[in-house]
Design a protein around this motif. Sequence first.
Motif, PDB file in Angstrom:
ATOM      1  N   ARG A  58       0.856  -1.184   0.000  1.00 18.49           N
ATOM      2  CA  ARG A  58       0.000   0.000   0.000  1.00 18.49           C
ATOM      3  C   ARG A  58       0.892   1.233   0.000  1.00 18.49           C
ATOM      4  NH1 ARG A  58      -2.844  -1.195   3.856  1.00 18.49           N
ATOM      5  NH2 ARG A  58      -2.205   0.109   5.616  1.00 18.49           N
ATOM      6  N   ILE A  59       0.508   2.215  -0.807  1.00 15.33           N
ATOM      7  CA  ILE A  59       1.175   3.515  -0.832  1.00 15.33           C
ATOM      8  C   ILE A  59       0.095   4.555  -0.617  1.00 15.33           C
ATOM      9  CG2 ILE A  59       2.565   5.144  -2.169  1.00 15.33           C
ATOM     10  CD1 ILE A  59       3.523   2.730  -3.855  1.00 15.33           C
ATOM     11  N   GLU A  60       0.314   5.448   0.314  1.00 13.78           N
ATOM     12  CA  GLU A  60      -0.726   6.423   0.666  1.00 13.78           C
ATOM     13  C   GLU A  60      -0.125   7.808   0.873  1.00 13.78           C
ATOM     14  OE1 GLU A  60      -4.051   7.068   4.219  1.00 13.78           O
ATOM     15  OE2 GLU A  60      -2.293   5.803   4.566  1.00 13.78           O
ATOM     16  N   ASP A  61      -0.803   8.789   0.295  1.00 14.06           N
ATOM     17  CA  ASP A  61      -0.496  10.186   0.570  1.00 14.06           C
ATOM     18  C   ASP A  61      -1.730  10.887   1.100  1.00 14.06           C
ATOM     19  OD1 ASP A  61       2.234  10.473  -0.255  1.00 14.06           O
ATOM     20  OD2 ASP A  61       1.570  10.307  -2.334  1.00 14.06           O
ATOM     21  N   THR A  62      -1.512  11.868   1.956  1.00 14.43           N
ATOM     22  CA  THR A  62      -2.547  12.843   2.295  1.00 14.43           C
ATOM     23  C   THR A  62      -2.469  13.930   1.235  1.00 14.43           C
ATOM     24  OG1 THR A  62      -2.315  12.384   4.661  1.00 14.43           O
ATOM     25  CG2 THR A  62      -3.361  14.466   4.042  1.00 14.43           C
ATOM     26  N   VAL A  63      -3.592  14.223   0.571  1.00 17.30           N
ATOM     27  CA  VAL A  63      -3.538  15.139  -0.570  1.00 17.30           C
ATOM     28  C   VAL A  63      -4.584  16.242  -0.463  1.00 17.30           C
ATOM     29  CG1 VAL A  63      -2.653  13.318  -2.078  1.00 17.30           C
ATOM     30  CG2 VAL A  63      -5.093  13.776  -2.032  1.00 17.30           C
ATOM     31  N   LEU A  64      -4.238  17.375  -0.998  1.00 15.81           N
ATOM     32  CA  LEU A  64      -5.118  18.536  -1.062  1.00 15.81           C
ATOM     33  C   LEU A  64      -5.792  18.563  -2.425  1.00 15.81           C
ATOM     34  CD1 LEU A  64      -6.048  21.316   0.156  1.00 15.81           C
ATOM     35  CD2 LEU A  64      -4.015  22.304  -0.934  1.00 15.81           C
ATOM     36  N   VAL A  65      -7.125  18.606  -2.434  1.00 10.17           N
ATOM     37  CA  VAL A  65      -7.878  18.692  -3.680  1.00 10.17           C
ATOM     38  C   VAL A  65      -7.800  20.120  -4.209  1.00 10.17           C
ATOM     39  CG1 VAL A  65     -10.148  18.437  -4.771  1.00 10.17           C
ATOM     40  CG2 VAL A  65      -9.451  16.858  -2.944  1.00 10.17           C
ATOM     41  N   THR A  66      -7.524  20.248  -5.488  1.00 10.54           N
ATOM     42  CA  THR A  66      -7.482  21.556  -6.132  1.00 10.54           C
ATOM     43  C   THR A  66      -8.314  21.478  -7.415  1.00 10.54           C
ATOM     44  OG1 THR A  66      -5.601  21.179  -7.604  1.00 10.54           O
ATOM     45  CG2 THR A  66      -5.091  21.760  -5.314  1.00 10.54           C
ATOM     46  N   SER A  67      -8.371  22.571  -8.138  1.00 11.72           N
ATOM     47  CA  SER A  67      -9.083  22.567  -9.416  1.00 11.72           C
ATOM     48  C   SER A  67      -8.297  21.816 -10.488  1.00 11.72           C
ATOM     49  CB  SER A  67      -9.362  23.999  -9.883  1.00 11.72           C
ATOM     50  OG  SER A  67      -8.159  24.721  -9.970  1.00 11.72           O
ATOM     51  N   GLY A  68      -7.028  21.537 -10.208  1.00 12.64           N
ATOM     52  CA  GLY A  68      -6.202  20.740 -11.110  1.00 12.64           C
ATOM     53  C   GLY A  68      -5.788  19.447 -10.429  1.00 12.64           C
ATOM     54  N   LYS A  69      -4.574  19.004 -10.672  1.00 12.75           N
ATOM     55  CA  LYS A  69      -4.076  17.761 -10.088  1.00 12.75           C
ATOM     56  C   LYS A  69      -3.953  17.895  -8.571  1.00 12.75           C
ATOM     57  CE  LYS A  69       0.254  16.020 -10.595  1.00 12.75           C
ATOM     58  NZ  LYS A  69       1.428  15.479 -11.300  1.00 12.75           N
ATOM     59  N   ALA A  70      -4.279  16.823  -7.846  1.00 16.07           N
ATOM     60  CA  ALA A  70      -4.178  16.835  -6.386  1.00 16.07           C
ATOM     61  C   ALA A  70      -2.749  17.133  -5.947  1.00 16.07           C
ATOM     62  CB  ALA A  70      -4.641  15.496  -5.827  1.00 16.07           C
ATOM     63  N   GLN A  71      -2.624  17.843  -4.849  1.00 18.41           N
ATOM     64  CA  GLN A  71      -1.318  18.225  -4.321  1.00 18.41           C
ATOM     65  C   GLN A  71      -0.978  17.353  -3.117  1.00 18.41           C
ATOM     66  OE1 GLN A  71       0.277  21.888  -1.670  1.00 18.41           O
ATOM     67  NE2 GLN A  71      -0.784  22.491  -3.541  1.00 18.41           N
ATOM     68  N   PRO A  72       0.024  16.467  -3.226  1.00 14.83           N
ATOM     69  CA  PRO A  72       0.385  15.632  -2.071  1.00 14.83           C
ATOM     70  C   PRO A  72       0.968  16.495  -0.946  1.00 14.83           C
ATOM     71  CG  PRO A  72       1.362  14.801  -4.111  1.00 14.83           C
ATOM     72  CD  PRO A  72       0.849  16.166  -4.406  1.00 14.83           C
ATOM     73  N   LEU A  73       0.479  16.287   0.258  1.00  9.76           N
ATOM     74  CA  LEU A  73       1.023  16.979   1.426  1.00  9.76           C
ATOM     75  C   LEU A  73       2.058  16.110   2.126  1.00  9.76           C
ATOM     76  CD1 LEU A  73      -2.215  18.623   2.895  1.00  9.76           C
ATOM     77  CD2 LEU A  73      -0.611  19.524   1.190  1.00  9.76           C
ATOM     78  N   THR A  74       1.990  14.798   1.929  1.00  8.58           N
ATOM     79  CA  THR A  74       3.052  13.897   2.375  1.00  8.58           C
ATOM     80  C   THR A  74       4.014  13.732   1.202  1.00  8.58           C
ATOM     81  OG1 THR A  74       1.447  12.132   1.884  1.00  8.58           O
ATOM     82  CG2 THR A  74       1.878  12.620   4.198  1.00  8.58           C
ATOM     83  N   ARG A  75       5.297  13.876   1.483  1.00 11.11           N
ATOM     84  CA  ARG A  75       6.278  13.982   0.395  1.00 11.11           C
ATOM     85  C   ARG A  75       7.350  12.888   0.425  1.00 11.11           C
ATOM     86  NH1 ARG A  75       4.574  17.346  -3.340  1.00 11.11           N
ATOM     87  NH2 ARG A  75       6.719  17.890  -3.886  1.00 11.11           N
ATOM     88  N   SER A  76       7.215  11.904   1.287  1.00  8.94           N
ATOM     89  CA  SER A  76       8.235  10.850   1.368  1.00  8.94           C
ATOM     90  C   SER A  76       8.371  10.139   0.025  1.00  8.94           C
ATOM     91  CB  SER A  76       7.858   9.831   2.445  1.00  8.94           C
ATOM     92  OG  SER A  76       7.903  10.425   3.728  1.00  8.94           O
ATOM     93  N   PRO A  77       9.579   9.697  -0.311  1.00 10.10           N
ATOM     94  CA  PRO A  77       9.796   9.066  -1.619  1.00 10.10           C
ATOM     95  C   PRO A  77       8.964   7.806  -1.779  1.00 10.10           C
ATOM     96  CG  PRO A  77      11.699   8.763  -0.180  1.00 10.10           C
ATOM     97  CD  PRO A  77      10.818   9.765   0.483  1.00 10.10           C
ATOM     98  N   LYS A  78       8.587   7.552  -3.049  1.00  6.48           N
ATOM     99  CA  LYS A  78       7.784   6.359  -3.355  1.00  6.48           C
ATOM    100  C   LYS A  78       8.512   5.394  -4.290  1.00  6.48           C
ATOM    101  CE  LYS A  78       4.296   9.212  -4.139  1.00  6.48           C
ATOM    102  NZ  LYS A  78       2.977   9.845  -4.436  1.00  6.48           N
ATOM    103  N   ILE A  79       9.765   5.700  -4.583  1.00  5.82           N
ATOM    104  CA  ILE A  79      10.564   4.715  -5.316  1.00  5.82           C
ATOM    105  C   ILE A  79      10.660   3.454  -4.459  1.00  5.82           C
ATOM    106  CG2 ILE A  79      11.920   6.433  -6.585  1.00  5.82           C
ATOM    107  CD1 ILE A  79      14.153   5.982  -4.512  1.00  5.82           C
ATOM    108  N   PHE A  80      10.828   2.316  -5.100  1.00  5.36           N
ATOM    109  CA  PHE A  80      10.869   1.051  -4.360  1.00  5.36           C
ATOM    110  C   PHE A  80      12.169   0.976  -3.556  1.00  5.36           C
ATOM    111  CE2 PHE A  80      10.437  -3.843  -4.794  1.00  5.36           C
ATOM    112  CZ  PHE A  80       9.936  -3.907  -3.507  1.00  5.36           C
ATOM    113  N   ILE A  81      12.038   1.027  -2.258  1.00  7.24           N
ATOM    114  CA  ILE A  81      13.202   1.003  -1.371  1.00  7.24           C
ATOM    115  C   ILE A  81      13.506  -0.434  -0.961  1.00  7.24           C
ATOM    116  CG2 ILE A  81      14.093   1.711   0.887  1.00  7.24           C
ATOM    117  CD1 ILE A  81      12.421   4.263   0.604  1.00  7.24           C
ATOM    118  N   GLU A  82      14.727  -0.877  -1.209  1.00  5.96           N
ATOM    119  CA  GLU A  82      15.197  -2.179  -0.752  1.00  5.96           C
ATOM    120  C   GLU A  82      16.341  -1.920   0.221  1.00  5.96           C
ATOM    121  OE1 GLU A  82      15.013  -5.196  -4.376  1.00  5.96           O
ATOM    122  OE2 GLU A  82      15.658  -3.219  -5.060  1.00  5.96           O
ATOM    123  N   LEU A  83      16.095  -2.230   1.484  1.00  8.91           N
ATOM    124  CA  LEU A  83      17.107  -1.951   2.517  1.00  8.91           C
ATOM    125  C   LEU A  83      18.126  -3.082   2.625  1.00  8.91           C
ATOM    126  CD1 LEU A  83      14.854  -0.525   5.369  1.00  8.91           C
ATOM    127  CD2 LEU A  83      16.280   0.741   3.753  1.00  8.91           C
TER     128      LEU A  83
END
Length: 369
Positions: free
Chosen positions: A344-369
Amino acid sequence: MNNNFDFIGRLENLREKIFFEEVDAILITKIANVTYFSGFRGDSSVLFIGKNFRKLITDGRYIEQAQRQAKNFALIEQTEGLYKKIVDEIKISGCKKIGFESLDMTVAQYSYLKKNLDGVEFKSVEVDTLRQIKDAAEIYHIRRACEIADEAFKKILAIIKPGVREIEVAADLEYFMRRLGSEKPAFTTIVASGWRSSLPHGTATDKKIQSGEFVTMDFGAVFNGYRSDITRTICVGRASPEQRKMYNALLDAQLFGLEIITAGKSGREVDTAVRERLENLGYGKYRTSDGDKDYFVHGLGHGVGLEIHEEPRLSKLSKCEKLLPNMIVTDEPGIYLENFGGVRIEDTVLVTSGKAQPLTRSPKIFIEL
């Protein structure tokens, strides 16, 4: 940035609701709504608001706090029981038709009011929807809660390794957020690894994280009462081809959600579109011995604010016919495969008249530790 809440404006909206619902007054019992309309952040308290009065009924533990936080309200102290004092105040007001929050009040509480207020009519009134569109101050506080969660995610990556228990990761996430300014966790922190990552609400256990496993973390901070919600899934060690395929498909769907969450669309419309995207990527249903099961088993998102789950919803059952600018929702598709794991990948986002604006900004590239 103006971070002062407009309580007068909120009360005006509530008074319009009272007029529209044709009631004499409204009883606010849900704590999130008590806070929203008054600024008071204690519990065991209610608001009683009419056309010409506004009262906060509380007890001696909260009088000093209420004097500081609820300056637009007359304070009524109860000493013999909250609902007994509510009955007294309704009688004093002379109101004969009272709006109340039926989704919050218990049957016992409602029965007590009916028994002790002969001749008073009660009407169910929905006020949660008045909180859907966030003002500048609310957006500011939610943004800060998101920043705290993002910073905690950076720090937790140094902690996760084979042999560490899920509950240790959850504890460290919450510790980092508290040190960064969070009042408390926004909800029970979810840390689910390996096969448990297929549990959408897999709260942390004693299970030790192993190499080659997904680890899904769903967590959030609280800043001045307002919440954030973020989920990130990583892999400990090198991912398998199936894990990588699953993650890439889910990321595609989540980014697609950000593209289409926009003012004017309904909650059902957005949920359906992302669900179809996942199906086209090969993650519609899978076969088990018990029959076919959906990979994506929950709604796409929900509102976030004073509560972690509030209106509007992005789901098959959403009542939101039209998203509006300055609503804040989550974008959180998931893929869950029983006995294998989930993403699961989740952002908190602000709805606008255009594309939603993510308020959470952590990277979503696949992290392999």
